[in-house]
Motif scaffolding. Structure first.
Motif, PDB file in Angstrom:
ATOM      1  N   TYR A   1      62.837  76.229  11.628  1.00 28.47           N
ATOM      2  CA  TYR A   1      63.280  76.198  13.017  1.00 28.47           C
ATOM      3  C   TYR A   1      62.692  74.992  13.727  1.00 28.47           C
TER       4      TYR A   1
ATOM      5  N   PRO B   1      70.280  80.076  16.165  1.00 24.07           N
ATOM      6  CA  PRO B   1      70.344  79.359  17.447  1.00 24.07           C
ATOM      7  C   PRO B   1      70.847  77.922  17.303  1.00 24.07           C
ATOM      8  N   TYR B   2      70.504  77.268  16.195  1.00 28.86           N
ATOM      9  CA  TYR B   2      70.922  75.870  16.060  1.00 28.86           C
ATOM     10  C   TYR B   2      72.289  75.732  15.408  1.00 28.86           C
TER      11      TYR B   2
ATOM     12  N   LYS C   1      73.936  75.935  18.835  1.00 30.90           N
ATOM     13  CA  LYS C   1      73.752  74.718  19.629  1.00 30.90           C
ATOM     14  C   LYS C   1      74.541  73.548  19.044  1.00 30.90           C
TER      15      LYS C   1
ATOM     16  N   PHE D   1      73.350  83.374  20.976  1.00 29.63           N
ATOM     17  CA  PHE D   1      72.229  82.564  20.494  1.00 29.63           C
ATOM     18  C   PHE D   1      71.986  81.340  21.384  1.00 29.63           C
ATOM     19  N   LEU D   2      72.846  81.126  22.383  1.00 28.60           N
ATOM     20  CA  LEU D   2      72.650  80.032  23.333  1.00 28.60           C
ATOM     21  C   LEU D   2      71.784  80.517  24.484  1.00 28.60           C
ATOM     22  N   ASN D   3      71.124  79.570  25.171  1.00 29.33           N
ATOM     23  CA  ASN D   3      70.396  79.999  26.362  1.00 29.33           C
ATOM     24  C   ASN D   3      71.394  80.266  27.491  1.00 29.33           C
ATOM     25  N   GLU D   4      70.924  80.843  28.568  1.00 31.49           N
ATOM     26  CA  GLU D   4      71.825  81.291  29.631  1.00 31.49           C
ATOM     27  C   GLU D   4      72.667  80.158  30.205  1.00 31.49           C
ATOM     28  N   ARG D   5      72.033  79.015  30.433  1.00 31.35           N
ATOM     29  CA  ARG D   5      72.767  77.894  31.023  1.00 31.35           C
ATOM     30  C   ARG D   5      73.844  77.376  30.078  1.00 31.35           C
ATOM     31  N   GLU D   6      73.497  77.257  28.792  1.00 31.19           N
ATOM     32  CA  GLU D   6      74.473  76.803  27.805  1.00 31.19           C
ATOM     33  C   GLU D   6      75.635  77.785  27.709  1.00 31.19           C
ATOM     34  N   ARG D   7      75.316  79.071  27.754  1.00 28.78           N
ATOM     35  CA  ARG D   7      76.350  80.095  27.637  1.00 28.78           C
ATOM     36  C   ARG D   7      77.322  80.023  28.827  1.00 28.78           C
TER      37      ARG D   7
ATOM     38  N   ASP E   1      76.621  84.002  36.873  1.00 32.70           N
ATOM     39  CA  ASP E   1      75.901  82.965  37.614  1.00 32.70           C
ATOM     40  C   ASP E   1      75.771  83.463  39.059  1.00 32.70           C
TER      41      ASP E   1
END
Length: 427
Positions: free
Chosen positions: A116, A153-154, A157, A189-195, A226
């Motif tokens: 990771y 996660p990657y 991403k 698996f993305l963070n909230e902003r990415e999602r 949001d």
């Protein structure tokens, strides 16, 4: 640049350049402050991996290009952190894709420890690269490595960053939309902003494909999740508003329009002025709508210019106001220029294609057949470039070969060009 052989060593390369430059070991030692003994051992192969700062001093003195010596150096470099630094440097130097990829491959091959952490460092460097071809290749390497090591996660991403690039190719809108929808399987698996960004980008993408129901579904995910008063949320609300209007669901459209009005951003106020005219014209008092749009046009933003012109043209043509339509032609170059904005969407480019089609209608009405053909052709090609193939064929089918024969002024060359455009779209 000296020719190299696959078996060439770093010492061989330095010796070649030193010999060609007629520089003695003593002179090179003096220039670089690297001892003569070290230089001799390097050329003889006794030192296969010199300290990096010493190597750079030597290669700079002899004028050896970075991409020539670095691939030889990383073959013997066993420190992942050192190769990672070189990877970052190669990107900063705008090295050829081939060189950067080989360094990346070396890093992923020799990196030890927590997988990771290895891929996280790689990702941070890879996404800084602005050149599209290289970034896509690095992202694919990241995705493949993450899949082979089970780093979810990657995978997410990497696929997300790839989608953000691929979606800019307007000729493959449907294909890239499906890849984006597939990515929703990894959204957790993305963070909230990415999602949120993924859902918003897909909402705009769906809107451009005229999948308004899906656009609403995706927009409402952003609206519900949001909870800030951000520009991001405002744009999602506006997207939902427009989608409902296209579906003729006035109640929901007006609801979201009222929600949109609560934001104080300058672009919101500009959109409201345009939308007031649009709503009046399409769902209320047409004459009031025309008056509101004409008033808005006097100070229209570059972003909404093409929407305003096309809507006014449609309204004027419906009312037979051909002279009023002609007055709008002066905005053609301004509209084209407005599409160079980074916020331009395929749907907005479609409005320019619609303008060309409407101008063709006006020209045909005026019996200016050659000019009408040219604008129908431009409309078809503009639609085709954003994957609006049905609209492209519709623009061309407005003038069929049988109809063209009855039009004065349209020569055989124009007919042949029309057939060529048909064949291009068919392929």
């Amino acid at each position: 640049m000296l020719s190299s052989v696959t078996s060439l060593s770093l010492g061989d390369l330095i010796h070649q350049y030193r010999t060609k430059s007629n520089v003695t070991l003593s002179e090179l030692a003096r220039i670089t402050e690297v001892s003569k003994g070290t230089l001799s051992k390097l050329e003889n192969g006794e030192v296969q991996k010199p300290e990096y700062y010493k190597l750079q001093a030597v290669t700079e003195a002899l004028g050896i290009p970075f991409e020539e010596y670095i691939e030889l150096y990383i073959k013997v470099e066993k420190s992942p952190s050192s190769v990672l630094r070189i990877f970052s440097e190669a990107i900063a130097r705008n090295c050829p894709t081939k060189t950067v990829v080989r360094i990346a491959e070396r890093y992923l091959t020799i990196a030890k420890g927590e997988s990771y952490d290895v891929i996280a460092k790689f990702f941070d460097i890879a996404i800084q690269k602005s050149e599209t071809e290289l970034k896509l290749e690095l992202l694919q390497m990241l995705i493949d490595y993450s899949r082979s090591h089970g780093i979810m996660p990657y995978i997410a991403k990497g696929l997300f960053q790839k989608y953000l690039i691929d979606r800019n190719d307007f000729t493959k809108l449907s294909e890239t939309y499906q890849s984006g929808r597939y990515l929703l399987n990894y959204a957790g698996f993305l963070n909230e902003r990415e999602r949120l960004l993924l859902y918003y980008c897909l909402a705009v993408h769906a809107f451009s494909l005229q999948n308004h129901k899906e656009s609403i579904e995706l927009s409402e995910y952003v609206i519900e999740n949001d909870l800030t008063d951000s520009e991001f949320r405002a744009n999602a609300i506006f997207n939902a508003c427009n989608s409902y209007f296209y579906l003729n669901d006035m109640d929901k459209g007006i609801y979201y329009f009222q929600e949109y009005k609560k934001f104080s951003f300058p672009f919101v106020q500009d959109n409201i002025r345009y939308m007031n005219g649009r709503i009046s014209a399409r769902y209320g008092d047409v004459n009031l709508g025309i008056a509101q749009l004409e008033e808005y046009l006097r100070g229209a933003s570059e972003y909404n210019l093409v929407y305003t012109i096309v809507l006014l043209m449609e309204l004027y043509l419906d009312k037979g106001k051909l002279d009023e339509v002609k007055k709008l032609f002066i905005y053609e170059n301004m509209m084209i220029k407005s599409l160079s904005d980074a916020q331009t969407t395929p749907e907005k480019r479609g409005k320019l294609a619609c303008f060309y089609k409407l101008k063709g209608d006006w020209l045909r009405e005026k019996d200016e057949i050659s000019e009408a053909f040219e604008y129908y052709r431009k409309s078809a090609l503009e639609y085709a470039q954003i994957s609006y193939y049905e609209e492209a064929f519709n623009s061309l089918s407005l003038i069929t070969n049988s109809t063209l024969i009855s039009f004065n002024g349209l020569n055989r060359k124009a007919i042949e060009e029309l057939n060529l455009v048909f064949n291009t779209l068919s392929s």
